[in-house]
Design an enzyme around this catalytic site. Structure first.
Site, PDB file in Angstrom:
ATOM      1  N   GLY A   1       0.975  -1.438  -0.428  1.00  0.00           N
ATOM      2  CA  GLY A   1      -0.233  -0.159   0.463  1.00  0.00           C
ATOM      3  C   GLY A   1       0.529   1.086  -0.170  1.00  0.00           C
ATOM      4  O   GLY A   1       0.443   2.956   0.107  1.00  0.00           O
TER       5      GLY A   1
ATOM      6  N   LYS B   1       5.349  19.245  -3.179  1.00  0.00           N
ATOM      7  CA  LYS B   1       6.282  19.205  -1.475  1.00  0.00           C
ATOM      8  C   LYS B   1       7.423  20.593  -1.876  1.00  0.00           C
ATOM      9  O   LYS B   1       7.389  21.397  -0.380  1.00  0.00           O
ATOM     10  CB  LYS B   1       6.260  18.473  -0.722  1.00  0.00           C
ATOM     11  CG  LYS B   1       5.431  17.500  -0.533  1.00  0.00           C
ATOM     12  CD  LYS B   1       6.149  16.177  -0.054  1.00  0.00           C
ATOM     13  CE  LYS B   1       4.729  15.002  -0.185  1.00  0.00           C
ATOM     14  NZ  LYS B   1       4.754  13.872   0.368  1.00  0.00           N
TER      15      LYS B   1
END
Length: 334
Positions: free
Chosen positions: A180, A198
Site C-alpha cells: 500500500g 512539496k
C-alpha cells in the site's frame, strides 16, 4: 465551541475525526475551546468509515453550513477542491488542507482570496513533520540558504531496499504496491511529482517563488538500477530522491532528482518510508526535521495542529509574508 467540517473522510479524514474525539480533553485545554466535527463528506456512503460523525455526499452541506467554523479539505485532486476551498473562504470559513497538488498550482490565488482568514496546510508537506511551521515561524529570522529533503516515503522505501538488500526496481515496486506504499499507477511517486509539489510549497515560504511543477526539473527513480547502487557504494555514497531548493547568486534553483549523498551524512541514514528535510539558514545554520511522511495518524496530527492554531488565533500570513519582498521575489533559475 468550534465546529469542523471534513471534506473527504478517507484514511486521514477518519483519523482526524477519531483523534478529535479521543483526545478531546487535552485538545480543549490546549486550544481553549471544545473542537467537534459536525459533518463529513464522502463519495461512497456504503463504505464503512469507522467514525461517529454525520456523513453525506454533498460538499455544500459543509461549505454552506453557517454553524461550521473550519473546513478541512482532504479530498485530493486540484480543480474541484480549489473551487470548494475558494467558496469556503468566500463564505468566511477558515480552511485547513493537506492537499499538496492543490497548493502546487493554486497557493497564490488562495492566499489572495483568503486575505486575513486562516488557510493552513502543515499536513501538505512531509506528513507529520512540522516543516511548514518551522519555515513560517521558527526560522523567520533567517535568509534561507538551502532546503533539501527526502519528501516521498514510497521512493525512499524502494531505494532503501535496493541499497540494503540488493532488490531490483521492478520487484520492489511490486512489493511497495502490495504493502500500500505505492499506487497501482505509481508514476506520481516514482516519477518525482509528489516530491516536486512539496518542494514548491516550501520554496514559496522560503523565497516567495510562484512556480508550477512544469517550471522545474523533475526526475524520478524509474531508471535506477543495481549497477547505479553498486557504483555509488564503491565511492562511499548512497542514492536518495531529493527535493532541492538552493539560493545562488542570481536567484534560486529548484529541482527533484536522484542524488548521490555521502553515506556518512545524516540524511543518507533516513531509511524506509520516513522523510527528512534539512534547512540551512544564514543565522541558525543547518536544522534537520525527521519523521513519518505519510499515514493516517501522522498526517491527521498535522491537520489537528493547524486546527488548534486557528482556534488559538495563531495563523499569520498563509505563505509567511505580510508584504512583498523588497525588490520582488527571487528569480527561478533553469
Amino acid at each position: 465551541m468550534v465546529k469542523v467540517g471534513i471534506l473527504g473522510v478517507g484514511t486521514v479524514g477518519a483519523s482526524v475525526a477519531n483523534i478529535l474525539e479521543r483526545n478531546a480533553d487535552i485538545l480543549e485545554a490546549r486550544a481553549g475551546k471544545k473542537i467537534v466535527v459536525k459533518h463529513g463528506v464522502v463519495q461512497n456512503m456504503g463504505k464503512e468509515r469507522g467514525v461517529n460523525i454525520t456523513l453525506s455526499t454533498d460538499p455544500m452541506d459543509i461549505i454552506n453550513d453557517p454553524d461550521i467554523d473550519i473546513v478541512v479539505e482532504l479530498m485530493g485532486g486540484v480543480e474541484e477542491p480549489y473551487a470548494l476551498v475558494k467558496k469556503a473562504l468566500e463564505n468566511g470559513k477558515a480552511v485547513v488542507t493537506a492537499n499538496k497538488a492543490l497548493l502546487a498550482y493554486h497557493r497564490y490565488e488562495l492566499q489572495e482570496i483568503a486575505g486575513d482568514l486562516p488557510l493552513m496546510y502543515e499536513a501538505s508537506t512531509a506528513g507529520g513533520i512540522p516543516i511548514i511551521g518551522a519555515l513560517r515561524n521558527g526560522l523567520t529570522a533567517n535568509h534561507i540558504e538551502s532546503i533539501q529533503g527526502i519528501m516521498n516515503g514510497t521512493t525512499n522505501y524502494m531505494l532503501t531496499k535496493m541499497i540494503n538488500e540488493g532488490a531490483l526496481y521492478d520487484e520492489i515496486l511490486k512489493e511497495a504496491q502490495a504493502l500500500g506504499y505505492a499506487e497501482a499507477d505509481p508514476t506520481f511517486d516514482v516519477g518525482g511529482f509528489d516530491a516536486s509539489h512539496k518542494l514548491l510549497i516550501l520554496a514559496s515560504i522560503a523565497y516567495g517563488i510562484d512556480a508550477k511543477p512544469e517550471d522545474i526539473l523533475i526526475e524520478g527513480i524509474e531508471h535506477i538500477t543495481q549497477t547505479d547502487v553498486a557504483f555509488a557504494k564503491e565511492f562511499g555514497y548512497e542514492i536518495k530522491l531529493l527535493g532541492i531548493a538552493k539560493k545562488v547568486e542570481h536567484g534560486v534553483e529548484l529541482r527533484v532528482h536522484p542524488t548521490l549523498i555521502p553515506a556518512s551524512s545524516m540524511i543518507a541514514k533516513v531509511d524506509g518510508v520516513m522523510n527528512a528535510v534539512s534547512v540551512v539558514g544564514d543565522s541558525v545554520g543547518e536544522t534537520m526535521y525527521y519523521g513519518a511522511g505519510a499515514g493516517g495518524e501522522a498526517t491527521a496530527s498535522a491537520v489537528i495542529a493547524d486546527i488548534v492554531d486557528i482556534v488559538r488565533g495563531n495563523h499569520g500570513p498563509m505563505l509567511g509574508y505580510k508584504k512583498g519582498l523588497e525588490g520582488g521575489s527571487f528569480e527561478l533559475l533553469p
